[in-house]
Design a protein around this motif. Structure first.
Motif, PDB file in Angstrom:
ATOM      1  N   ARG A  37       0.803  -1.217   0.000  1.00 22.94           N
ATOM      2  CA  ARG A  37       0.000   0.000   0.000  1.00 22.94           C
ATOM      3  C   ARG A  37       0.842   1.275   0.000  1.00 22.94           C
ATOM      4  NH1 ARG A  37      -5.467  -0.523   1.967  1.00 22.94           N
ATOM      5  NH2 ARG A  37      -6.036  -2.704   2.257  1.00 22.94           N
ATOM      6  N   GLY A  38       2.130   1.139   0.322  1.00 25.49           N
ATOM      7  CA  GLY A  38       2.946   2.334   0.426  1.00 25.49           C
ATOM      8  C   GLY A  38       2.536   3.208   1.596  1.00 25.49           C
ATOM      9  N   ASP A  39       2.018   2.594   2.651  1.00 23.56           N
ATOM     10  CA  ASP A  39       1.471   3.313   3.796  1.00 23.56           C
ATOM     11  C   ASP A  39       2.548   3.486   4.854  1.00 23.56           C
ATOM     12  OD1 ASP A  39       0.011   4.356   5.830  1.00 23.56           O
ATOM     13  OD2 ASP A  39      -1.282   2.610   6.115  1.00 23.56           O
ATOM     14  N   ARG A  40       2.910   4.733   5.146  1.00 22.73           N
ATOM     15  CA  ARG A  40       3.958   4.977   6.132  1.00 22.73           C
ATOM     16  C   ARG A  40       3.519   4.575   7.533  1.00 22.73           C
ATOM     17  NH1 ARG A  40       6.932  10.720   4.589  1.00 22.73           N
ATOM     18  NH2 ARG A  40       7.563  10.094   2.474  1.00 22.73           N
ATOM     19  N   ARG A  41       2.240   4.708   7.826  1.00 21.47           N
ATOM     20  CA  ARG A  41       1.762   4.303   9.153  1.00 21.47           C
ATOM     21  C   ARG A  41       1.988   2.809   9.373  1.00 21.47           C
ATOM     22  NH1 ARG A  41      -4.181   6.753   8.887  1.00 21.47           N
ATOM     23  NH2 ARG A  41      -3.907   5.817   6.815  1.00 21.47           N
ATOM     24  N   SER A  42       1.902   2.032   8.310  1.00 20.24           N
ATOM     25  CA  SER A  42       2.171   0.600   8.442  1.00 20.24           C
ATOM     26  C   SER A  42       3.638   0.341   8.745  1.00 20.24           C
ATOM     27  CB  SER A  42       1.760  -0.133   7.161  1.00 20.24           C
ATOM     28  OG  SER A  42       0.358  -0.071   6.974  1.00 20.24           O
ATOM     29  N   VAL A  43       4.534   1.189   8.217  1.00 22.75           N
ATOM     30  CA  VAL A  43       5.954   1.066   8.543  1.00 22.75           C
ATOM     31  C   VAL A  43       6.160   1.264  10.041  1.00 22.75           C
ATOM     32  CG1 VAL A  43       8.241   2.076   8.209  1.00 22.75           C
ATOM     33  CG2 VAL A  43       6.708   1.789   6.252  1.00 22.75           C
ATOM     34  N   TYR A  44       5.522   2.291  10.585  1.00 23.12           N
ATOM     35  CA  TYR A  44       5.681   2.572  12.010  1.00 23.12           C
ATOM     36  C   TYR A  44       5.041   1.471  12.858  1.00 23.12           C
ATOM     37  CZ  TYR A  44       6.490   7.154   9.874  1.00 23.12           C
ATOM     38  OH  TYR A  44       6.948   8.173   9.083  1.00 23.12           O
TER      39      TYR A  44
ATOM     40  N   GLN B  70      13.122   6.257   2.806  1.00 24.28           N
ATOM     41  CA  GLN B  70      14.180   6.195   3.805  1.00 24.28           C
ATOM     42  C   GLN B  70      13.840   6.981   5.059  1.00 24.28           C
ATOM     43  OE1 GLN B  70      17.814   8.320   2.541  1.00 24.28           O
ATOM     44  NE2 GLN B  70      16.717   8.848   0.680  1.00 24.28           N
ATOM     45  N   VAL B  71      13.119   8.080   4.909  1.00 25.70           N
ATOM     46  CA  VAL B  71      12.747   8.867   6.081  1.00 25.70           C
ATOM     47  C   VAL B  71      11.790   8.059   6.963  1.00 25.70           C
ATOM     48  CG1 VAL B  71      11.582  10.941   6.899  1.00 25.70           C
ATOM     49  CG2 VAL B  71      13.111  11.064   4.916  1.00 25.70           C
ATOM     50  N   ALA B  72      10.787   7.448   6.346  1.00 26.63           N
ATOM     51  CA  ALA B  72       9.837   6.637   7.107  1.00 26.63           C
ATOM     52  C   ALA B  72      10.541   5.444   7.743  1.00 26.63           C
ATOM     53  CB  ALA B  72       8.709   6.152   6.195  1.00 26.63           C
ATOM     54  N   LEU B  73      11.488   4.844   7.028  1.00 22.53           N
ATOM     55  CA  LEU B  73      12.202   3.693   7.580  1.00 22.53           C
ATOM     56  C   LEU B  73      13.082   4.098   8.761  1.00 22.53           C
ATOM     57  CD1 LEU B  73      13.221   1.876   4.266  1.00 22.53           C
ATOM     58  CD2 LEU B  73      11.461   1.185   5.899  1.00 22.53           C
ATOM     59  N   LEU B  74      13.734   5.248   8.657  1.00 18.22           N
ATOM     60  CA  LEU B  74      14.552   5.729   9.775  1.00 18.22           C
ATOM     61  C   LEU B  74      13.671   6.031  10.987  1.00 18.22           C
ATOM     62  CD1 LEU B  74      17.090   8.063   7.912  1.00 18.22           C
ATOM     63  CD2 LEU B  74      17.567   5.866   9.020  1.00 18.22           C
TER      64      LEU B  74
END
Length: 567
Positions: free
Chosen positions: A175-182, A241-245
């Protein structure tokens, strides 16, 4: 607010049933030795005001959460198990994380919903609706998951948080969802706090990822395509990369919150804050590696190495005895997926994760106990969901084709899976533990412990001085104060171990304890509760008049205490 669709409602209903199933009779079974150790040291940490992570005692998650509960006075067996029961009961909701983001027809056209993924690049990602519900069902009723959702150990939380982390990672990729990364990072951070088995889980993930990528190559995918996919993944990682960091920060902060010692800090002395932060980060990693990794191969510091094969066999025996339908369906689902042309990476990844776990978790464990089987079982539920739906569709196709033989075979297999699961749940999850059972650990006491604990609590009420006296060389310690906080001196470890799980109930009753090495050292005015071993039963029966005698099996075999209570 978006309304839930029928699949989400079905999964939610299964999760609700799973929670209810885990809370029914949650305090019926007395604490296992390992549960009692967690409970005892959690209570002691409240009394002393200090808690510090110790690798030999497991991850800090249960201790920190237990401090919150016990601080509210919720110290019953059932209350202590509530956090694990909730995690296990809500685990079926994780099935939604693996649900296919976009429904695609065989010709590649979208059936419904917003286009969330390039279907040409990532075809058939995730589970179908039916497979999603099947996964939720398996996570709700698989007997080992149900049993260990009702036990105060870190294995079920680790397995649950690990599956959730993978689910959110898949969701983030599709989904490309940054909230899911967190969310994936937070779940992984929690997994880091539950058990030392997390290292084996990470190794399983790495091996599963390599095999999943390699599988595509073996299936005939040309090298250029493999490189293109790898390049696409690398570009995706760089683009986020920002979301991953930020995710890394979330994971570390979550883990550090649990690992930082309690009772060490004084805001008036900044050096104590820095010391606590160091102990909860670098210090925690160093202690884990020195005890659980390097220490295992450096006698005499730690000599609990074991042959691999018996532990692997023991793990497999538990899976076959208590979760045969999940194992069989997982094998069927994996091979059907592999040769039917769908070839979804998530199914391959979870299968390889489970397969690697059959070897790596027995390597990581120190004892050959049934809870080890949880770790490969949870990822195996994903291919098992694929298998159960394929089997159901096979039965439906047999109906349409009026093929009675195929229909009978499919229904027989489905019925056998249900009967086996029901029999194990009825016979082991809710029934009295027995030596021949596959799920209870060896040091699981019988239900007679409850009557002893209840009478003990009444007997020590308003008693002055010593409340509980331990009698016998195997139970006596030189100084009871050495059991006030860990680590227990090496000379006293055997005696403390033999007292468990009774020591948990004594500590919970806030009883004063003492011990003597032999019956002739028992004072004339004996305390209201005397605990000994079977060899001194006859002698103490003659010495203690007016006492009710109980024999308590603190394990499934050859582990007995004799308790005298002045009624």
């Amino acid at each position: 607010m978006r309304r839930l669709d029928r699949i989400e409602r079905a999964v939610l209903a299964l999760a609700a049933l799973a929670v209810v199933a885990r809370f029914i009779g949650l305090g019926t079974r007395p604490f296992h030795w390992d549960e009692a150790r967690v409970g005892y040291w959690t209570l002691r940490s409240l009394d002393t005001g200090v808690y510090e992570y110790r690798p030999v005692a497991g991850g800090p998650f249960l201790y920190v959460v237990g401090r919150w509960l016990f601080g509210l006075g919720l110290t019953s067996d059932a209350a202590a198990r509530v956090p694990v029961a909730l995690i296990g009961g809500l685990l079926p909701l994780a099935a939604l994380l693996f649900r296919r983001a976009t429904l695609v027809d065989d010709d590649g056209t979208e059936e419904s919903g917003e286009t969330l993924v390039d279907t040409a690049r990532l075809p058939r990602v995730g589970l179908s609706d039916a497979e999603t519900v099947a996964l939720a069902l398996l996570l709700a009723v698989a007997p080992p998951l149900l049993y260990y959702s009702r036990v105060l150990r870190g294995d079920l939380p680790l397995a649950a948080f690990s599956l959730v982390a993978v689910g959110f990672a898949l969701r983030a990729r599709v989904r490309g969802d940054r909230r899911s990364v967190y969310a994936a990072a937070g779940a992984f951070g929690l997994a880091l706090t539950t058990s030392g088995f997390v290292l084996a889980t990470v190794l399983c993930w790495l091996l599963a990822a390599v095999l999943t990528v390699d599988e595509a190559r073996l299936r005939g995918t040309d090298l250029a395509t493999v490189r293109a996919r790898a390049s696409g993944l690398a570009s995706w990682l760089v683009g986020r990369q920002v979301a991953l960091l930020r995710g890394i920060v979330v994971a570390l902060a979550t883990a550090m919150f649990f690992y930082v010692p309690r009772g060490w800090t004084d805001l008036g002395r900044p050096s104590t804050v820095l010391t606590a932060l160091d102990a909860g980060t670098v210090g925690a990693v160093e202690r884990f590696l020195s005890v659980r990794v390097l220490g295992r191969h450096s006698p005499p510091t730690y000599t609990n190495d074991h042959p691999l094969l018996p532990f692997v066999v023991g793990n497999a025996e538990v899976l076959v005895a208590a979760a045969l339908p999940v194992v069989g369906l997982a094998v069927y689902g994996f091979f059907r997926e592999r040769y039917a042309g769908t070839r979804r990476p998530v199914v391959a990844f979870t299968t390889y994760w489970a397969g690697a776990g059959l070897l790596l978790y027995p390597v990581a464990t120190e004892v050959n106990e049934p809870w080890v089987a949880l770790h490969p079982l949870v990822p195996a539920a994903v291919p098992a969901a694929v298998g159960i739906v394929a089997l159901w569709r096979h039965a439906s196709a047999a109906v349409d084709a009026a093929d009675a033989a195929r229909l009978a075979a499919a229904l027989l297999l489905l019925s056998a899976a249900g009967v086996h699961t029901g029999a194990v749940v009825a016979g082991e999850v809710y029934d009295e533990p027995a030596p021949e059972d596959s799920l209870p650990g060896y040091a699981q006491p019988g239900s007679e412990m409850h009557a002893v604990v209840e009478n003990m609590s009444v007997a020590i009420t308003a008693n002055g001085g010593t409340d509980v006296l331990y009698v016998g060389e195997g139970l006596a310690v030189g100084d009871e104060a050495t059991l006030a906080q860990p680590p227990v001196p090496e000379a006293e470890q055997d005696a403390f171990a033999r007292r468990l799980p009774f020591a948990w109930y004594v500590e919970r009753a806030d009883a004063e304890t003492s011990s003597v090495a032999a019956p002739d050292a028992v004072p004339d005015s004996a305390p209201p509760v005397v605990v000994t071993t079977p060899e001194y039963r006859g002698t103490l029966t003659r010495q203690l008049t007016g006492y009710e005698r109980y024999q308590v099996d603190t394990g499934l075999t050859d582990r007995t205490l004799v308790v005298f209570v002045n009624v």
